[in-house]
Design a protein around this motif. Structure first.
Motif, PDB file in Angstrom:
ATOM      1  N   THR A  97     -17.825  14.522 -49.042  1.00 18.73           N
ATOM      2  CA  THR A  97     -17.316  15.764 -49.628  1.00 18.73           C
ATOM      3  C   THR A  97     -17.578  15.806 -51.130  1.00 18.73           C
ATOM      4  N   ILE A  98     -17.320  14.698 -51.803  1.00 17.84           N
ATOM      5  CA  ILE A  98     -17.580  14.631 -53.249  1.00 17.84           C
ATOM      6  C   ILE A  98     -19.058  14.869 -53.533  1.00 17.84           C
ATOM      7  N   HIS A  99     -19.928  14.219 -52.762  1.00 17.51           N
ATOM      8  CA  HIS A  99     -21.369  14.399 -52.970  1.00 17.51           C
ATOM      9  C   HIS A  99     -21.767  15.862 -52.793  1.00 17.51           C
ATOM     10  N   ALA A 100     -21.176  16.519 -51.781  1.00 15.68           N
ATOM     11  CA  ALA A 100     -21.498  17.931 -51.539  1.00 15.68           C
ATOM     12  C   ALA A 100     -21.074  18.788 -52.729  1.00 15.68           C
ATOM     13  N   TRP A 101     -19.899  18.520 -53.283  1.00 15.11           N
ATOM     14  CA  TRP A 101     -19.442  19.262 -54.461  1.00 15.11           C
ATOM     15  C   TRP A 101     -20.414  19.073 -55.621  1.00 15.11           C
ATOM     16  N   PHE A 102     -20.797  17.840 -55.879  1.00 11.97           N
ATOM     17  CA  PHE A 102     -21.734  17.574 -56.968  1.00 11.97           C
ATOM     18  C   PHE A 102     -23.052  18.326 -56.761  1.00 11.97           C
ATOM     19  N   GLU A 103     -23.551  18.298 -55.531  1.00 12.71           N
ATOM     20  CA  GLU A 103     -24.828  18.952 -55.243  1.00 12.71           C
ATOM     21  C   GLU A 103     -24.758  20.453 -55.474  1.00 12.71           C
ATOM     22  N   VAL A 104     -23.679  21.072 -54.987  1.00 13.93           N
ATOM     23  CA  VAL A 104     -23.543  22.525 -55.131  1.00 13.93           C
ATOM     24  C   VAL A 104     -23.398  22.913 -56.598  1.00 13.93           C
ATOM     25  N   VAL A 105     -22.598  22.164 -57.343  1.00 13.44           N
ATOM     26  CA  VAL A 105     -22.416  22.482 -58.756  1.00 13.44           C
ATOM     27  C   VAL A 105     -23.709  22.257 -59.530  1.00 13.44           C
ATOM     28  N   GLU A 106     -24.452  21.214 -59.169  1.00 18.61           N
ATOM     29  CA  GLU A 106     -25.726  20.957 -59.839  1.00 18.61           C
ATOM     30  C   GLU A 106     -26.705  22.105 -59.605  1.00 18.61           C
ATOM     31  N   GLU A 107     -26.673  22.668 -58.410  1.00 22.73           N
ATOM     32  CA  GLU A 107     -27.577  23.770 -58.080  1.00 22.73           C
ATOM     33  C   GLU A 107     -27.141  25.082 -58.724  1.00 22.73           C
ATOM     34  N   SER A 108     -25.841  25.321 -58.793  1.00 21.96           N
ATOM     35  CA  SER A 108     -25.354  26.621 -59.263  1.00 21.96           C
ATOM     36  C   SER A 108     -24.844  26.606 -60.698  1.00 21.96           C
ATOM     37  N   GLY A 109     -24.865  25.433 -61.341  1.00 25.09           N
ATOM     38  CA  GLY A 109     -24.371  25.351 -62.693  1.00 25.09           C
ATOM     39  C   GLY A 109     -22.874  25.589 -62.739  1.00 25.09           C
ATOM     40  N   ALA A 110     -22.428  26.327 -63.753  1.00 26.06           N
ATOM     41  CA  ALA A 110     -20.991  26.557 -63.934  1.00 26.06           C
ATOM     42  C   ALA A 110     -20.486  27.740 -63.123  1.00 26.06           C
ATOM     43  N   LEU A 112     -19.648  28.374 -59.879  1.00 31.21           N
ATOM     44  CA  LEU A 112     -18.499  28.233 -58.989  1.00 31.21           C
ATOM     45  C   LEU A 112     -17.222  27.979 -59.787  1.00 31.21           C
ATOM     46  N   GLY A 113     -17.299  27.103 -60.783  1.00 33.01           N
ATOM     47  CA  GLY A 113     -16.123  26.822 -61.600  1.00 33.01           C
ATOM     48  C   GLY A 113     -15.625  28.058 -62.326  1.00 33.01           C
ATOM     49  N   SER A 114     -16.548  28.859 -62.849  1.00 30.25           N
ATOM     50  CA  SER A 114     -16.166  30.091 -63.552  1.00 30.25           C
ATOM     51  C   SER A 114     -15.479  31.061 -62.607  1.00 30.25           C
ATOM     52  N   LEU A 115     -16.007  31.178 -61.399  1.00 31.51           N
ATOM     53  CA  LEU A 115     -15.424  32.094 -60.424  1.00 31.51           C
ATOM     54  C   LEU A 115     -14.043  31.629 -59.979  1.00 31.51           C
ATOM     55  N   LEU A 116     -13.898  30.330 -59.752  1.00 28.13           N
ATOM     56  CA  LEU A 116     -12.601  29.798 -59.337  1.00 28.13           C
ATOM     57  C   LEU A 116     -11.559  30.004 -60.433  1.00 28.13           C
ATOM     58  N   GLN A 117     -11.966  29.809 -61.665  1.00 32.06           N
ATOM     59  CA  GLN A 117     -11.036  30.006 -62.777  1.00 32.06           C
ATOM     60  C   GLN A 117     -10.599  31.462 -62.871  1.00 32.06           C
ATOM     61  N   ALA A 118     -11.574  32.376 -62.741  1.00 32.19           N
ATOM     62  CA  ALA A 118     -11.258  33.802 -62.823  1.00 32.19           C
ATOM     63  C   ALA A 118     -10.355  34.241 -61.678  1.00 32.19           C
ATOM     64  N   ALA A 119     -10.523  33.598 -60.527  1.00 30.93           N
ATOM     65  CA  ALA A 119      -9.769  34.003 -59.335  1.00 30.93           C
ATOM     66  C   ALA A 119      -8.302  33.626 -59.398  1.00 30.93           C
ATOM     67  N   ARG A 120      -7.929  32.774 -60.330  1.00 29.38           N
ATOM     68  CA  ARG A 120      -6.533  32.334 -60.417  1.00 29.38           C
ATOM     69  C   ARG A 120      -5.586  33.506 -60.684  1.00 29.38           C
ATOM     70  N   HIS A 121      -6.104  34.577 -61.276  1.00 30.58           N
ATOM     71  CA  HIS A 121      -5.257  35.705 -61.633  1.00 30.58           C
ATOM     72  C   HIS A 121      -5.594  36.958 -60.816  1.00 30.58           C
ATOM     73  N   ASP A 122      -6.336  36.777 -59.745  1.00 27.45           N
ATOM     74  CA  ASP A 122      -6.757  37.907 -58.912  1.00 27.45           C
ATOM     75  C   ASP A 122      -5.946  37.880 -57.621  1.00 27.45           C
ATOM     76  N   GLY A 123      -4.927  38.747 -57.532  1.00 26.39           N
ATOM     77  CA  GLY A 123      -3.980  38.711 -56.419  1.00 26.39           C
ATOM     78  C   GLY A 123      -4.591  38.621 -55.042  1.00 26.39           C
ATOM     79  N   PRO A 124      -5.473  39.561 -54.639  1.00 27.18           N
ATOM     80  CA  PRO A 124      -6.030  39.507 -53.286  1.00 27.18           C
ATOM     81  C   PRO A 124      -6.776  38.209 -52.999  1.00 27.18           C
ATOM     82  N   HIS A 125      -7.484  37.701 -54.000  1.00 26.55           N
ATOM     83  CA  HIS A 125      -8.215  36.467 -53.725  1.00 26.55           C
ATOM     84  C   HIS A 125      -7.297  35.258 -53.730  1.00 26.55           C
ATOM     85  N   VAL A 126      -6.277  35.274 -54.546  1.00 25.02           N
ATOM     86  CA  VAL A 126      -5.334  34.159 -54.560  1.00 25.02           C
ATOM     87  C   VAL A 126      -4.766  33.933 -53.168  1.00 25.02           C
TER      88      VAL A 126
END
Length: 200
Positions: A97-110, A112-126
């Motif tokens: 699982t850790i390896h998969a996370w590293f691979e996806v982040v390496e491919e997509s850059g920041a 996924l992290g940016s989207l997850l951070q933004a989603a913290r305050h988005d009611g429907p997505h939360v």
């Protein structure tokens, strides 16, 4: 073409392809300028389409961002499921699982992290994300109970904490420069050691 010429019109695409294209454009904008750059006007302009066409696919920029996050999380889930197949133990599955996370982040850059951070305050997505997290908590909690002998009432709590910690691992990698090897080693020692300490 003169410097004042208008950008060329985008080629006509099938509906599904156009939707994916708009999501790709939004992802590029996030990579270049951050989540705040994703507006319906900005995405339409970058895609070479009219603002009205964007609204044919998404009601607003928040809905567009939720769709992009759903797509990127889906990619991560698929990568994790594939990586875990055939892994014999809890520890092997967690490392995969850790390896998969590293691979996806390496491919997509920041992205996924940016989207997850933004989603913290988005009611429907939360709400959707919380449901997804609960499913993960149950899966890993049951796995810890079955393979490590961790009591069920503690297993889900512990694995929920560990899974949340994966985002911290990725932040340390992307923001602090720690190597994946060191991060994986520390995370696994904390995870496996902590779970083993919960056994009766």
């Amino acid at each position: 073409m003169t410097s004042g010429a208008a950008p060329a019109r985008a080629a006509r695409l099938p509906r599904n392809e156009r939707r994916e294209h708009l999501l790709d454009v939004a992802a590029d904008l996030i990579a270049e300028r951050g989540v705040e750059a994703v507006t319906m006007e900005g995405v339409a302009a970058a895609a070479g389409v009219s603002k009205g066409l964007g609204y044919a696919y998404f009601a607003n920029s928040s809905e567009l961002l939720r769709a992009l996050l759903h797509r990127e999380v889906g990619k991560l889930q698929a990568r994790v499921v594939s990586a875990m197949q055939g892994q014999p133990t809890f520890e092997h599955k967690l490392r995969a699982t850790i390896h998969a996370w590293f691979e996806v982040v390496e491919e997509s850059g920041a992205l996924l992290g940016s989207l997850l951070q933004a989603a913290r305050h988005d009611g429907p997505h939360v709400e959707a994300r919380n449901a997804y997290n609960r499913r993960n908590d149950r899966f890993w909690g049951e796995l810890a109970e079955r393979e490590l002998g961790v009591p069920a009432e503690h297993g889900q709590i512990a694995t929920a904490i560990l899974l949340a910690g994966l985002e911290g691992v990725i932040q340390r990698w992307t923001q602090c420069g720690d190597t994946p090897e060191v991060l994986e080693d520390v995370f696994m020692k904390v995870a496996v050691g902590g779970l083993q300490n919960l056994r009766p």
